[in-house]
Design a protein around this motif. Structure first.
Motif, PDB file in Angstrom:
ATOM      1  N   LEU A   5      -3.538   7.763  11.107  1.00 18.72           N
ATOM      2  CA  LEU A   5      -3.581   7.034   9.841  1.00 18.72           C
ATOM      3  C   LEU A   5      -3.428   7.983   8.664  1.00 18.72           C
ATOM      4  O   LEU A   5      -3.786   9.157   8.755  1.00 18.72           O
ATOM      5  CB  LEU A   5      -4.909   6.281   9.732  1.00 18.72           C
ATOM      6  CG  LEU A   5      -5.134   5.197  10.805  1.00 18.72           C
ATOM      7  CD1 LEU A   5      -6.543   4.652  10.730  1.00 18.72           C
ATOM      8  CD2 LEU A   5      -4.114   4.087  10.666  1.00 18.72           C
ATOM      9  N   PRO A   6      -2.877   7.500   7.528  1.00 13.69           N
ATOM     10  CA  PRO A   6      -2.458   6.118   7.256  1.00 13.69           C
ATOM     11  C   PRO A   6      -1.066   5.812   7.813  1.00 13.69           C
ATOM     12  O   PRO A   6      -0.286   6.720   8.081  1.00 13.69           O
ATOM     13  CB  PRO A   6      -2.442   6.076   5.728  1.00 13.69           C
ATOM     14  CG  PRO A   6      -2.060   7.473   5.333  1.00 13.69           C
ATOM     15  CD  PRO A   6      -2.724   8.375   6.345  1.00 13.69           C
ATOM     16  N   LYS A   7      -0.784   4.517   7.931  1.00 12.95           N
ATOM     17  CA  LYS A   7       0.543   4.035   8.307  1.00 12.95           C
ATOM     18  C   LYS A   7       0.895   2.827   7.436  1.00 12.95           C
ATOM     19  O   LYS A   7       0.033   2.035   7.069  1.00 12.95           O
ATOM     20  CB  LYS A   7       0.593   3.620   9.782  1.00 12.95           C
ATOM     21  CG  LYS A   7       0.626   4.768  10.764  1.00 12.95           C
ATOM     22  CD  LYS A   7       1.945   5.506  10.739  1.00 12.95           C
ATOM     23  CE  LYS A   7       2.008   6.597  11.806  1.00 12.95           C
ATOM     24  NZ  LYS A   7       1.099   7.730  11.514  1.00 12.95           N
ATOM     25  N   ALA A  59      -6.005   3.823  -2.007  1.00 11.34           N
ATOM     26  CA  ALA A  59      -4.993   4.830  -2.354  1.00 11.34           C
ATOM     27  C   ALA A  59      -3.614   4.370  -1.885  1.00 11.34           C
ATOM     28  O   ALA A  59      -2.619   4.514  -2.602  1.00 11.34           O
ATOM     29  CB  ALA A  59      -5.354   6.175  -1.726  1.00 11.34           C
ATOM     30  N   SER A  60      -3.541   3.793  -0.679  1.00  9.31           N
ATOM     31  CA  SER A  60      -2.267   3.256  -0.184  1.00  9.31           C
ATOM     32  C   SER A  60      -1.786   2.109  -1.070  1.00  9.31           C
ATOM     33  O   SER A  60      -0.588   1.982  -1.341  1.00  9.31           O
ATOM     34  CB  SER A  60      -2.427   2.769   1.259  1.00  9.31           C
ATOM     35  OG  SER A  60      -2.632   3.848   2.145  1.00  9.31           O
ATOM     36  N   TYR A  61      -2.714   1.284  -1.504  1.00  8.63           N
ATOM     37  CA  TYR A  61      -2.369   0.190  -2.418  1.00  8.63           C
ATOM     38  C   TYR A  61      -1.734   0.741  -3.691  1.00  8.63           C
ATOM     39  O   TYR A  61      -0.710   0.226  -4.157  1.00  8.63           O
ATOM     40  CB  TYR A  61      -3.635  -0.604  -2.746  1.00  8.63           C
ATOM     41  CG  TYR A  61      -3.453  -1.667  -3.804  1.00  8.63           C
ATOM     42  CD1 TYR A  61      -3.219  -2.986  -3.451  1.00  8.63           C
ATOM     43  CD2 TYR A  61      -3.523  -1.352  -5.159  1.00  8.63           C
ATOM     44  CE1 TYR A  61      -3.049  -3.969  -4.415  1.00  8.63           C
ATOM     45  CE2 TYR A  61      -3.350  -2.325  -6.126  1.00  8.63           C
ATOM     46  CZ  TYR A  61      -3.115  -3.625  -5.752  1.00  8.63           C
ATOM     47  OH  TYR A  61      -2.938  -4.581  -6.722  1.00  8.63           O
ATOM     48  N   HIS A  79       4.308  -9.320  -4.848  1.00  9.61           N
ATOM     49  CA  HIS A  79       2.853  -9.431  -4.836  1.00  9.61           C
ATOM     50  C   HIS A  79       2.299  -8.322  -3.950  1.00  9.61           C
ATOM     51  O   HIS A  79       2.818  -8.083  -2.854  1.00  9.61           O
ATOM     52  CB  HIS A  79       2.431 -10.798  -4.296  1.00  9.61           C
ATOM     53  CG  HIS A  79       1.118 -11.280  -4.822  1.00  9.61           C
ATOM     54  ND1 HIS A  79       0.782 -12.604  -4.917  1.00  9.61           N
ATOM     55  CD2 HIS A  79       0.044 -10.602  -5.293  1.00  9.61           C
ATOM     56  CE1 HIS A  79      -0.433 -12.733  -5.433  1.00  9.61           C
ATOM     57  NE2 HIS A  79      -0.900 -11.521  -5.654  1.00  9.61           N
ATOM     58  N   VAL A  80       1.278  -7.638  -4.421  1.00 12.68           N
ATOM     59  CA  VAL A  80       0.610  -6.607  -3.621  1.00 12.68           C
ATOM     60  C   VAL A  80      -0.861  -6.992  -3.474  1.00 12.68           C
ATOM     61  O   VAL A  80      -1.505  -7.421  -4.430  1.00 12.68           O
ATOM     62  CB  VAL A  80       0.759  -5.198  -4.253  1.00 12.68           C
ATOM     63  CG1 VAL A  80       2.194  -4.737  -4.170  1.00 12.68           C
ATOM     64  CG2 VAL A  80       0.283  -5.169  -5.704  1.00 12.68           C
ATOM     65  N   PHE A  81      -1.397  -6.844  -2.249  1.00 15.07           N
ATOM     66  CA  PHE A  81      -2.774  -7.222  -1.935  1.00 15.07           C
ATOM     67  C   PHE A  81      -3.491  -6.064  -1.253  1.00 15.07           C
ATOM     68  O   PHE A  81      -2.902  -5.359  -0.435  1.00 15.07           O
ATOM     69  CB  PHE A  81      -2.849  -8.362  -0.916  1.00 15.07           C
ATOM     70  CG  PHE A  81      -2.147  -9.622  -1.266  1.00 15.07           C
ATOM     71  CD1 PHE A  81      -2.835 -10.662  -1.850  1.00 15.07           C
ATOM     72  CD2 PHE A  81      -0.810  -9.791  -0.976  1.00 15.07           C
ATOM     73  CE1 PHE A  81      -2.198 -11.858  -2.125  1.00 15.07           C
ATOM     74  CE2 PHE A  81      -0.162 -10.976  -1.248  1.00 15.07           C
ATOM     75  CZ  PHE A  81      -0.867 -12.018  -1.840  1.00 15.07           C
ATOM     76  N   TYR A  82      -4.773  -5.937  -1.535  1.00 13.99           N
ATOM     77  CA  TYR A  82      -5.651  -5.182  -0.641  1.00 13.99           C
ATOM     78  C   TYR A  82      -6.373  -6.207   0.216  1.00 13.99           C
ATOM     79  O   TYR A  82      -7.073  -7.080  -0.282  1.00 13.99           O
ATOM     80  CB  TYR A  82      -6.645  -4.348  -1.450  1.00 13.99           C
ATOM     81  CG  TYR A  82      -7.832  -3.881  -0.635  1.00 13.99           C
ATOM     82  CD1 TYR A  82      -7.641  -3.105   0.504  1.00 13.99           C
ATOM     83  CD2 TYR A  82      -9.127  -4.229  -1.001  1.00 13.99           C
ATOM     84  CE1 TYR A  82      -8.724  -2.693   1.269  1.00 13.99           C
ATOM     85  CE2 TYR A  82     -10.215  -3.819  -0.247  1.00 13.99           C
ATOM     86  CZ  TYR A  82     -10.012  -3.055   0.885  1.00 13.99           C
ATOM     87  OH  TYR A  82     -11.065  -2.654   1.651  1.00 13.99           O
ATOM     88  N   LEU A  83      -6.171  -6.148   1.528  1.00 13.38           N
ATOM     89  CA  LEU A  83      -6.701  -7.159   2.439  1.00 13.38           C
ATOM     90  C   LEU A  83      -8.048  -6.804   3.037  1.00 13.38           C
ATOM     91  O   LEU A  83      -8.770  -7.674   3.514  1.00 13.38           O
ATOM     92  CB  LEU A  83      -5.715  -7.392   3.593  1.00 13.38           C
ATOM     93  CG  LEU A  83      -4.386  -8.054   3.250  1.00 13.38           C
ATOM     94  CD1 LEU A  83      -3.496  -8.078   4.472  1.00 13.38           C
ATOM     95  CD2 LEU A  83      -4.603  -9.452   2.729  1.00 13.38           C
ATOM     96  N   GLY A  84      -8.393  -5.524   3.088  1.00 12.94           N
ATOM     97  CA  GLY A  84      -9.612  -5.121   3.771  1.00 12.94           C
ATOM     98  C   GLY A  84      -9.482  -5.300   5.270  1.00 12.94           C
ATOM     99  O   GLY A  84      -8.454  -4.975   5.873  1.00 12.94           O
ATOM    100  N   MET A 124      -6.633  -2.836   5.653  1.00 11.22           N
ATOM    101  CA  MET A 124      -5.227  -3.228   5.510  1.00 11.22           C
ATOM    102  C   MET A 124      -4.861  -3.586   4.070  1.00 11.22           C
ATOM    103  O   MET A 124      -5.697  -3.989   3.272  1.00 11.22           O
ATOM    104  CB  MET A 124      -4.916  -4.421   6.417  1.00 11.22           C
ATOM    105  CG  MET A 124      -4.956  -4.123   7.897  1.00 11.22           C
ATOM    106  SD  MET A 124      -4.679  -5.614   8.907  1.00 11.22           S
ATOM    107  CE  MET A 124      -3.040  -6.122   8.344  1.00 11.22           C
ATOM    108  N   GLY A 125      -3.579  -3.415   3.788  1.00 11.99           N
ATOM    109  CA  GLY A 125      -2.981  -3.910   2.561  1.00 11.99           C
ATOM    110  C   GLY A 125      -1.715  -4.667   2.904  1.00 11.99           C
ATOM    111  O   GLY A 125      -1.135  -4.487   3.979  1.00 11.99           O
ATOM    112  N   CYS A 126      -1.268  -5.539   2.007  1.00 14.84           N
ATOM    113  CA  CYS A 126      -0.087  -6.363   2.244  1.00 14.84           C
ATOM    114  C   CYS A 126       0.756  -6.381   0.975  1.00 14.84           C
ATOM    115  O   CYS A 126       0.213  -6.540  -0.128  1.00 14.84           O
ATOM    116  CB  CYS A 126      -0.523  -7.779   2.616  1.00 14.84           C
ATOM    117  SG  CYS A 126       0.813  -8.974   2.740  1.00 14.84           S
TER     118      CYS A 126
END
Length: 580
Positions: A128-130, A172-174, A421-426, A449-451
């Motif tokens: 990780l991360p990926k 950070a990835s978000y 749209h960008v999300f942080y999903l947890g 996760m993020g989406c």
């Protein structure tokens, strides 16, 4: 490309079912052809635009460290059943069976499949991360597909999914993706805003929408011209009102308001400001057992100022208000003993939970329904006439002129079209699907996760809504199906015209310019009308009269008139404008 080798199929009139500008112009320009409700063929001219969108997105996603892959359009239902979305998502999820009776879905998104990939492939924190992404066909069975590519059933989306070991790494990835998105939309050459957003049905906390600004947009975007604050209407807040509450100046009294059942009618009838009235909204929440049977219902009364509108998303996020619904007439009669239009918080038949907007909590001498048909109460005050509310919260939509929550000015509202749209999903999906990795301590942890999505086929339509005139589309250079069009006048009659056009065409091709040569021998008016409709940004007209003086005509699609440019200088001019 030469026009005689390409497919140019423009129409003088748009089909009758084309409603918005982008739908009309894409149909007239021969970019899309309808094959069914909400389903279109992407014709060669339109596909060139889509491929340019994809190329920019792919370049910036790769630059940001995302890894491209492709997930299937048809996905086994078992994965969706793990997260519960197979049952919960509703009729927009197209469910199908194969010849063996097994359930599948036609994907509208791919959280389940990508999480399944991650739980199989990622075993250790060292991996990780990926971030995996795809540009792939999606399908949502819209109840009423409309507006062409703006709200179709089949569409192309870029969806990406990040996987991290903890919350800080996920955020950070978000931020990496949020920055990449800004680069993508900057490259498109469109006016847009990145706005704070509610995550909706997909879940999560941190969320931003990327909205292309257009007067015809479906979404209301709230922003502060004096600061960086921006949010969609569902998320936007005004600066919280401050006290103290004014002392009561009136005695409470019941007044007759025959036939006046709305706040506006009551205010006009009694001769006071609408902002002094209170709007009563009755909602209910149901507690269910494991079999889905209702075992308890909580009825709540929401109070807002009479000139305000309730924000359902904000209400749904309050404690105990998830999945709220509006109360039935029977429930209203049971608790208030009166029909809607005359409801209020005083004199109830049965107790309710009282939730009031922040503004209402600070009001004095207000007006509300008396829970008796054709009557209202005036001079109502907290503490004296009724107890303090159970909950005070922000319940309303903001309006133009509200104070910005950052204290740096007042809010303005404009229209926009959501294209990203960008999300942080947890751990919403990783927990449901048991997607874990071994952390540095050797213990399994759920992946964070993020989406991140971009509407690939929606974006050209949004660009057209923002950039058009009475003659057709006006593409930014980065999105145009062709960047430059060469229009020779009567090349079949004038050899010099044909020779000059062919030479300029070869020069531009060698320079890497995306150019099309219109060699169809069309009349100038028809030829110009086609290219104005299609929206090619740069046009060079080559005519016999101008060539005799060593000149050609150059016109940008936004220009009102053409300008004379030396034939020897036109290639350099075009290249310099494209670089700019």
């Amino acid at each position: 490309m030469k026009a005689s080798q390409f497919l140019i199929s423009t129409l003088k009139e748009a089909p009758a079912d084309a409603e918005v500008v982008s739908h009309k112009l894409m149909m007239r320009a021969g970019m899309i052809k309808k094959i069914g409700a909400g389903v279109y063929n992407y014709m060669p001219m339109g596909l060139r635009v889509i491929r340019k969108v994809e190329a920019i997105v792919r370049e910036e996603m790769n630059r940001a460290g995302a890894i491209e892959m492709t997930m299937p359009v048809v996905q086994p239902a078992e994965l969706w059943q793990e997260t519960g979305r197979f049952e919960k998502m509703g009729p927009e999820l197209l469910r199908i069976k194969d010849r063996h009776g097994r359930d599948f879905v036609v994907q509208p998104t791919s959280e389940e499949v990508v999480t399944d990939i991650a739980r199989q492939e990622i075993k250790s924190y060292k991996q990780l991360p990926k971030n995996f992404y795809q540009i792939q066909t999606k399908f949502r069975d819209e109840r009423r597909p409309r507006f062409g590519l703006m709200r179709g059933r089949e569409f192309t989306m870029k969806d990406a999914y990040s996987f991290d070991r903890d919350v800080d790494a996920a955020k950070a990835s978000y931020q990496v993706m949020a920055k990449a998105y800004r680069k993508i939309f900057d490259r498109f050459g469109l006016t847009y805003r990145a706005v704070a957003a509610d995550s909706g049905a997909i879940g999560g906390d941190l969320s931003e929408e990327f909205q292309v600004i257009a007067a015809t947009g479906e979404d209301a975007i709230v922003y502060c011209p004096g600061s960086d604050y921006a949010a969609n209407m569902e998320k936007a807040e005004a600066l919280a009102p401050v006290g103290p509450r004014a002392d009561a100046a009136q005695a409470m009294s019941k007044v007759a308001t025959p036939g006046k059942s709305t706040c506006a009618d009551v205010a006009e009838f009694l001769g006071f400001s609408l902002s002094s009235s209170i709007k009563s909204l009755v909602v209910a929440t149901d507690t269910k057992d494991e079999a889905g049977n209702i075992i308890k219902t909580q009825v709540s009364l929401l109070l807002l100022r009479g000139d305000r509108e309730m924000n359902e998303v904000k209400v749904g996020k309050l404690d105990g208000m998830a999945d709220f619904r509006f109360a039935t007439l029977a429930e209203i009669d049971e608790h208030f003993g009166c029909k809607p239009g005359y409801l209020g918080p005083i004199g109830l038949k049965k107790p309710v939970r009282l939730i009031v907007d922040r503004e209402v909590a600070l009001m004095s001498d207000w007006v509300c329904g008396a829970n008796e048909e054709d009557y209202h109460l005036v001079g109502v005050n907290w503490g004296r006439d009724l107890p303090e509310p159970d909950l005070v919260a922000d319940l309303r939509n903001v309006v133009t002129g509200d104070l910005s929550p950052d204290g740096k000015g007042v809010l303005a509202i404009e229209r926009g079209i959501e294209v990203g749209h960008v999300f942080y999903l947890g751990t919403k999906y990783s927990r449901a699907m048991n997607a874990t990795f071994l952390d540095v301590n050797g213990k399994p942890q759920f992946m964070e996760m993020g989406c991140y999505g971009i509407g690939i086929t929606r974006l050209p339509a949004a660009a057209i809504e923002q950039n058009h005139d009475e003659n057709g589309i006006i593409w930014p250079d980065a999105l145009a199906p062709f960047t430059v069009v060469l229009c020779p006048i009567s090349p079949d009659r004038f050899a010099a015209v044909k020779e000059a056009a062919d030479a300029l065409y070869e020069t531009l091709l060698e320079a890497g310019v995306d150019v099309i040569l219109d060699d169809r021998n069309e009349r100038p008016g028809a030829m110009f009308a086609d290219w104005e409709l299609i929206g090619v940004p740069h046009r060079v007209t080559i005519g016999d009269r101008g060539l005799k003086e060593g000149m050609v005509e150059y016109q940008h699609r936004k220009d009102a008139a053409s300008s004379q440019v030396a034939l020897t200088e036109i290639a350099g001019l075009i290249q310099s404008r494209l670089k700019a």
